[in-house]
Design a protein around this motif. Structure first.
Motif, PDB file in Angstrom:
ATOM      1  N   GLU A  38       0.812  -1.068  -0.128  1.00 52.42           N
ATOM      2  CA  GLU A  38       0.051   0.069   0.022  1.00 52.42           C
ATOM      3  C   GLU A  38       0.988   1.245  -0.094  1.00 52.42           C
ATOM      4  O   GLU A  38       1.706   1.225   0.708  1.00 52.42           O
ATOM      5  CB  GLU A  38      -0.838   0.040   0.981  1.00 52.42           C
ATOM      6  CG  GLU A  38      -1.772   1.202   1.330  1.00 52.42           C
ATOM      7  CD  GLU A  38      -2.499   1.285   2.987  1.00 52.42           C
ATOM      8  OE1 GLU A  38      -3.097   2.262   2.956  1.00 52.42           O
ATOM      9  OE2 GLU A  38      -1.858   0.554   3.679  1.00 52.42           O
ATOM     10  N   MET A  39       0.415   2.159  -0.794  1.00 48.95           N
ATOM     11  CA  MET A  39       1.230   3.476  -0.795  1.00 48.95           C
ATOM     12  C   MET A  39       0.220   4.626  -0.467  1.00 48.95           C
ATOM     13  O   MET A  39      -0.852   4.674  -1.325  1.00 48.95           O
ATOM     14  CB  MET A  39       1.834   4.044  -2.155  1.00 48.95           C
ATOM     15  CG  MET A  39       3.066   2.908  -2.567  1.00 48.95           C
ATOM     16  SD  MET A  39       3.838   3.389  -4.043  1.00 48.95           S
ATOM     17  CE  MET A  39       4.787   1.841  -4.321  1.00 48.95           C
ATOM     18  N   ARG A  40       0.393   5.450   0.371  1.00 51.43           N
ATOM     19  CA  ARG A  40      -0.502   6.473   0.914  1.00 51.43           C
ATOM     20  C   ARG A  40       0.287   7.877   0.190  1.00 51.43           C
ATOM     21  O   ARG A  40       1.264   8.267   1.015  1.00 51.43           O
ATOM     22  CB  ARG A  40      -1.093   6.535   2.288  1.00 51.43           C
ATOM     23  CG  ARG A  40      -1.344   5.146   2.599  1.00 51.43           C
ATOM     24  CD  ARG A  40      -2.167   5.226   4.017  1.00 51.43           C
ATOM     25  NE  ARG A  40      -1.139   5.681   5.300  1.00 51.43           N
ATOM     26  CZ  ARG A  40      -0.428   4.716   5.725  1.00 51.43           C
ATOM     27  NH1 ARG A  40      -0.418   3.220   5.528  1.00 51.43           N
ATOM     28  NH2 ARG A  40       0.477   5.058   6.674  1.00 51.43           N
ATOM     29  N   ARG A  45      -5.088   6.546  -1.583  1.00 52.66           N
ATOM     30  CA  ARG A  45      -4.656   5.229  -1.417  1.00 52.66           C
ATOM     31  C   ARG A  45      -4.308   4.452  -2.773  1.00 52.66           C
ATOM     32  O   ARG A  45      -5.219   4.095  -3.427  1.00 52.66           O
ATOM     33  CB  ARG A  45      -5.612   4.446  -0.437  1.00 52.66           C
ATOM     34  CG  ARG A  45      -5.131   3.046  -0.029  1.00 52.66           C
ATOM     35  CD  ARG A  45      -6.167   2.423   1.116  1.00 52.66           C
ATOM     36  NE  ARG A  45      -5.941   3.024   2.476  1.00 52.66           N
ATOM     37  CZ  ARG A  45      -6.521   3.810   2.956  1.00 52.66           C
ATOM     38  NH1 ARG A  45      -7.649   4.333   2.297  1.00 52.66           N
ATOM     39  NH2 ARG A  45      -5.971   4.374   4.342  1.00 52.66           N
ATOM     40  N   LEU A  46      -3.150   3.905  -2.746  1.00 52.86           N
ATOM     41  CA  LEU A  46      -2.624   2.988  -3.965  1.00 52.86           C
ATOM     42  C   LEU A  46      -2.387   1.617  -3.458  1.00 52.86           C
ATOM     43  O   LEU A  46      -1.540   1.568  -2.476  1.00 52.86           O
ATOM     44  CB  LEU A  46      -1.579   3.588  -4.604  1.00 52.86           C
ATOM     45  CG  LEU A  46      -1.746   4.911  -5.656  1.00 52.86           C
ATOM     46  CD1 LEU A  46      -2.337   6.123  -5.026  1.00 52.86           C
ATOM     47  CD2 LEU A  46      -0.432   5.332  -6.337  1.00 52.86           C
ATOM     48  N   ILE A  47      -2.747   0.775  -4.126  1.00 51.90           N
ATOM     49  CA  ILE A  47      -2.756  -0.807  -3.693  1.00 51.90           C
ATOM     50  C   ILE A  47      -2.175  -1.470  -4.791  1.00 51.90           C
ATOM     51  O   ILE A  47      -2.555  -1.388  -5.912  1.00 51.90           O
ATOM     52  CB  ILE A  47      -3.777  -1.250  -3.038  1.00 51.90           C
ATOM     53  CG1 ILE A  47      -4.419  -0.607  -1.960  1.00 51.90           C
ATOM     54  CG2 ILE A  47      -3.517  -2.794  -2.740  1.00 51.90           C
ATOM     55  CD1 ILE A  47      -5.890  -1.021  -1.477  1.00 51.90           C
ATOM     56  N   TYR A  70      -7.128   2.968  -5.261  1.00 51.07           N
ATOM     57  CA  TYR A  70      -6.663   2.921  -6.533  1.00 51.07           C
ATOM     58  C   TYR A  70      -5.814   1.517  -6.686  1.00 51.07           C
ATOM     59  O   TYR A  70      -4.444   1.520  -6.020  1.00 51.07           O
ATOM     60  CB  TYR A  70      -5.599   3.851  -7.174  1.00 51.07           C
ATOM     61  CG  TYR A  70      -6.745   5.316  -7.223  1.00 51.07           C
ATOM     62  CD1 TYR A  70      -7.390   5.792  -8.313  1.00 51.07           C
ATOM     63  CD2 TYR A  70      -6.729   6.125  -6.093  1.00 51.07           C
ATOM     64  CE1 TYR A  70      -8.127   6.913  -8.193  1.00 51.07           C
ATOM     65  CE2 TYR A  70      -7.565   7.165  -6.211  1.00 51.07           C
ATOM     66  CZ  TYR A  70      -8.251   7.606  -7.106  1.00 51.07           C
ATOM     67  OH  TYR A  70      -9.234   8.621  -7.063  1.00 51.07           O
ATOM     68  N   MET A  71      -6.132   0.475  -7.345  1.00 54.15           N
ATOM     69  CA  MET A  71      -5.599  -0.807  -7.350  1.00 54.15           C
ATOM     70  C   MET A  71      -4.653  -0.849  -8.499  1.00 54.15           C
ATOM     71  O   MET A  71      -5.152  -0.792  -9.888  1.00 54.15           O
ATOM     72  CB  MET A  71      -6.565  -1.974  -6.919  1.00 54.15           C
ATOM     73  CG  MET A  71      -7.381  -1.782  -5.831  1.00 54.15           C
ATOM     74  SD  MET A  71      -8.329  -3.191  -5.438  1.00 54.15           S
ATOM     75  CE  MET A  71      -7.055  -4.386  -4.724  1.00 54.15           C
ATOM     76  N   ILE A  99      -9.493  -0.226 -10.751  1.00 51.07           N
ATOM     77  CA  ILE A  99      -8.326  -1.316 -10.702  1.00 51.07           C
ATOM     78  C   ILE A  99      -7.676  -1.093 -12.377  1.00 51.07           C
ATOM     79  O   ILE A  99      -8.389  -0.837 -13.329  1.00 51.07           O
ATOM     80  CB  ILE A  99      -9.236  -2.379 -10.872  1.00 51.07           C
ATOM     81  CG1 ILE A  99     -10.061  -2.767  -9.410  1.00 51.07           C
ATOM     82  CG2 ILE A  99      -8.259  -3.838 -11.034  1.00 51.07           C
ATOM     83  CD1 ILE A  99     -10.932  -3.879  -9.221  1.00 51.07           C
ATOM     84  N   HIS A 100      -6.406  -1.181 -12.035  1.00 50.79           N
ATOM     85  CA  HIS A 100      -5.468  -0.985 -13.275  1.00 50.79           C
ATOM     86  C   HIS A 100      -4.659  -2.185 -13.454  1.00 50.79           C
ATOM     87  O   HIS A 100      -4.148  -3.116 -12.525  1.00 50.79           O
ATOM     88  CB  HIS A 100      -4.471   0.257 -13.203  1.00 50.79           C
ATOM     89  CG  HIS A 100      -5.138   1.400 -12.568  1.00 50.79           C
ATOM     90  ND1 HIS A 100      -5.923   1.559 -11.417  1.00 50.79           N
ATOM     91  CD2 HIS A 100      -5.293   2.575 -13.336  1.00 50.79           C
ATOM     92  CE1 HIS A 100      -6.382   2.984 -11.354  1.00 50.79           C
ATOM     93  NE2 HIS A 100      -6.126   3.553 -12.478  1.00 50.79           N
TER      94      HIS A 100
END
Length: 295
Positions: A38-40, A45-47, A70-71, A99-100
């Motif tokens: 996880e990156m905040r 919030r990016l996962i 955001y995944m 979802i990416h």
């Protein structure tokens, strides 16, 4: 309502193993869950990846719902997707999951692949139960894009069926998430070197030691993973500030990983082995990395 995840740039590790989960008494300190980071970043919030560590992350997010996340998936091998069918926020209306990922060559779209091939035949929970707002975005590997001021570069990694690395940059700070890649035998991988350039944090797949990789009785050449020795070489060549060894072999217990960490620190002092709960403040390098216990 969701609280602001962070106005800075913090990286937290929820799953650090490769291939299969490794629960047990001898993996407690580093953890046994598969890939999930996880990156905040600047309030978002990016996962990255949805291994079994994603299920743990999902539990901690329940008090903050509804959430927006955001995944990003590097690829769709089991250890990077197996937590998604158990990711609680996906089943609760009001949550937004963007979802990416890349479009596999045998699919019409990333959404079709994810729903019909990743989830439908493998999930014990009916897809109709996923009440969150799921939006899918297809990434063309190698083409950079932005997410409200956050710059994301991608590159193809050397892995069976392919994988994609992500470099995330915000306010002059960068993290390169580079897992499931195998180094080249006679030269640096130029894609990896480019995406690692001057990174504040370099998260690298070092599943094996050099001895394991070249073991004549059971070589790992061609398996799509690298070694900590190669991680150090890339980190030095690319001018990386901090190195994180990631994607630990499930057979490597805590004591074995302690030994690797000592060797890595001798070769590259500003380095650390990933462990569940590890949190790194990218914007404030003098702040020591800490290990948080999920609540």
């Amino acid at each position: 309502m969701e609280t602001n995840p962070s106005s800075d740039f913090v990286v937290r590790f929820w799953g650090v193993r490769g291939s299969v989960p490794a629960p047990g008494m001898d993996t407690i300190r580093y953890g046994g869950n598969t890939s999930c980071v996880e990156m905040r970043v600047d309030g978002k919030r990016l996962i990255f990846d949805g291994g079994t560590g994603l299920q743990v992350l999902g539990r901690t997010l329940q008090p903050q719902m509804p959430i927006t996340a955001y995944m990003f998936f590097t690829h769709y091998h089991w250890d990077h997707i197996q937590g998604f069918p158990f990711f609680t926020p996906a089943f609760i209306r009001g949550n937004n999951l963007y979802i990416h990922g890349a479009v596999p060559p045998d699919s019409e779209s990333m959404q079709q692949h994810f729903l019909e091939r990743v989830l439908h035949p493998n999930s014990p929970v009916p897809l109709a139960g996923m009440q969150a707002n799921l939006k899918f975005s297809e990434i063309i590997c190698g083409e950079p894009f932005t997410l409200d001021g956050i710059s994301i570069e991608t590159g193809r990694l050397n892995h069976p069926n392919s994988a994609m690395g992500y470099r995330v940059t915000c306010q002059g700070h960068s993290v390169f998430y580079c897992t499931d890649t195998e180094h080249l035998p006679d030269r640096f991988d130029e894609t990896v070197l480019h995406l690692a350039r001057d990174a504040d944090l370099f998260i690298y797949d070092a599943m094996y030691t050099d001895e394991e990789y070249h073991n004549p009785k059971s070589p790992k050449v061609g398996w799509g993973h690298s070694t900590w020795q190669e991680a150090v070489k890339v980190a030095k060549e690319a001018g990386v500030k901090k190195l994180v060894i990631f994607h630990h072999d499930p057979i490597h217990n805590d004591d074995f990983l302690d030994g690797i960490e000592q060797q890595v620190k001798q070769a590259f002092p500003n380095s650390i082995l990933a462990r569940e709960g590890l949190e790194v403040d990218v914007c404030h390098p003098t702040v020591p990395a800490t290990v948080q216990t999920p609540v």
